[in-house]
Scaffold this active site. Structure first.
Site, PDB file in Angstrom:
ATOM      1  N   LYS A 196      49.020 -54.533  19.929  1.00 31.34           N
ATOM      2  CA  LYS A 196      49.545 -55.542  19.010  1.00 31.34           C
ATOM      3  C   LYS A 196      48.806 -56.847  19.289  1.00 31.34           C
ATOM      4  O   LYS A 196      48.862 -57.391  20.391  1.00 31.34           O
ATOM      5  CB  LYS A 196      51.047 -55.730  19.220  1.00 31.34           C
ATOM      6  N   LYS A 249      48.555 -52.798  15.380  1.00 32.41           N
ATOM      7  CA  LYS A 249      49.129 -53.814  14.507  1.00 32.41           C
ATOM      8  C   LYS A 249      48.395 -55.142  14.714  1.00 32.41           C
ATOM      9  O   LYS A 249      48.156 -55.499  15.867  1.00 32.41           O
ATOM     10  CB  LYS A 249      50.601 -53.965  14.871  1.00 32.41           C
TER      11      LYS A 249
HETATM   12  C1  PBG Z   1      58.464 -59.176  16.653  1.00 28.08           C
HETATM   13  C2  PBG Z   1      57.692 -58.579  15.549  1.00 28.08           C
HETATM   14  C3  PBG Z   1      56.774 -59.225  14.718  1.00 28.08           C
HETATM   15  C4  PBG Z   1      56.418 -58.308  13.728  1.00 28.08           C
HETATM   16  C5  PBG Z   1      57.076 -57.117  14.018  1.00 28.08           C
HETATM   17  N1  PBG Z   1      57.857 -57.294  15.160  1.00 28.08           N
HETATM   18  C6  PBG Z   1      56.306 -60.640  14.693  1.00 28.08           C
HETATM   19  C7  PBG Z   1      55.702 -61.235  15.869  1.00 28.08           C
HETATM   20  O1  PBG Z   1      55.261 -60.589  16.821  1.00 28.08           O
HETATM   21  O2  PBG Z   1      55.665 -62.480  15.869  1.00 28.08           O
HETATM   22  C8  PBG Z   1      55.485 -58.603  12.588  1.00 28.08           C
HETATM   23  C9  PBG Z   1      55.632 -57.773  11.364  1.00 28.08           C
HETATM   24  C10 PBG Z   1      54.962 -58.319  10.155  1.00 28.08           C
HETATM   25  O3  PBG Z   1      54.319 -59.386  10.182  1.00 28.08           O
HETATM   26  O4  PBG Z   1      55.095 -57.677   9.118  1.00 28.08           O
HETATM   27  N2  PBG Z   1      58.201 -58.792  17.928  1.00 28.08           N
END
Ligand code: PBG
Length: 324
Positions: A196, A249
């Protein structure tokens, strides 16, 4: 002109093209993210995600029934935590009667076969909007992992099929697996957000849940987008620690990473077509600059072609209609 091989033969008609297509989308490829709010009969459009809503649980349950009847087999739950319940421990995250836990139960009661996945990270519950516990200006790892274990167990207790840790703390997959085993949750899966990245494309999501970090950024835990080998390391470690599915992601700017991870691991790979990617298609389509339907299918097909077995996408419902 004599040619031994004419590649256009395989592109000549729609029928031939579909016969030789290497990649096809089906409804069971998709994971539909849902944003859930307190209250009854509440449906709030997310400003930066046109036609996507944060819904109260009654409306969510109706939607899940509808999705199941369309062939969508998996939902990924996010809740919007009330401001007064947020603190630096994130303890609302493992409240047995919290909105997440009630949502899991209600959805599993209404559509038992629907695969319910839950986001595991402290940001929606954190007064600092960070994925972990804050000390000074640091997001501390080991205490956060303990909190994530409690959170995961409470989701399993409520009936979640998979927990999906999206926090990027070190060692959390192994700790969550052990926690689930110790509590007898031997059927609960873990979909690890393994690679991520610290991305600007999460903006609209943070609007949806009001979860933007209050100070700093997430670069001490989410990955640097300059890196590729690190993604493989993260994915391999998560598999070793007990992840059933690994995720990359964001999606579109990271197709190379999807392929790299797919080639490295022996578990299914998912990809998250995130909020900013949704917003870009919606905005360009609104301007009349691209054809929205075609952009959706082309984008989702690219994920599968890159190696994704599963695609979390706000376009799940649109896509199922389009491929129907
Ligand atoms: C939180 C989380 C996020 C997303 C999924 N879980 C945001 C972040 O890490 O700030 C993002 C999903 C999206 O942007 O569609 N841990």
């Amino acid at each position: 002109m004599y040619l031994q091989r004419r590649n256009r033969i395989l592109r000549a008609t729609p029928a031939i093209r579909s016969l030789v297509a290497e990649t096809t989308l089906t409804p069971s490829d998709f994971i539909a993210p849902l944003f859930i709010d307190e209250g009854v009969d509440i449906k709030t459009e997310i400003a930066s995600m046109p036609n996507y809503y944060r819904n109260s649980l009654d409306i969510t349950v109706k939607e899940v029934k509808e999705m199941w009847s369309m062939g969508i087999k998996c939902v990924l739950l996010f809740i919007k935590c009330k401001e007064e319940l947020k603190d630096n421990t994130g303890k609302e995250a493992w409240n047995k009667n919290g909105l997440m836990q009630r949502s899991i139960k209600a959805i599993k009661d209404a559509v038992p076969e629907m695969v319910v996945m839950t986001d595991v990270a402290l940001d929606p519950y954190s007064s600092f909007g960070h994925d972990g516990i804050v000390k000074g200006t640091e997001i501390v790892n080991d205490e956060t992992v303990e909190a994530l274990v409690k959170m995961s167990i409470s989701h399993a207790q409520a009936g979640a099929d998979f927990v999906a840790p999206s926090d990027m703390m070190d060692g959390r997959i192994g700790a969550i697996r052990k926690g689930l085993e110790d509590e007898g949750f031997t059927k609960t899966g873990i979909m690890a957000y393994s690679a991520k990245y610290a991305s600007c494309f999460y903006g609209p999501f943070r609007d949806a849940l009001d979860s933007a970090p209050g100070f700093g950024d997430k670069k001490t835990y989410q990955m640097n987008y300059a890196n590729r080998i690190e993604a493989v390391k993260e994915a391999l470690m998560d598999v070793e620690e007990g992840a059933d599915i690994v995720m990359v992601k964001p999606g579109l700017p990271y197709l190379d990473i999807v392929r790299e991870v797919k080639d490295a691991v022996d578990v299914p790979v998912s990809v998250y077509n995130i909020s900013g990617e949704y917003a870009m298609i919606k905005a360009a389509a609104k301007m009349g600059w691209i054809d929205e339907d075609k952009a959706i299918i082309e984008t989702l097909t690219s994920f599968k072609r890159a190696g994704a077995d599963l695609i979390a996408t706000y376009f799940a419902r649109d896509a199922v209609k389009l491929i129907g």
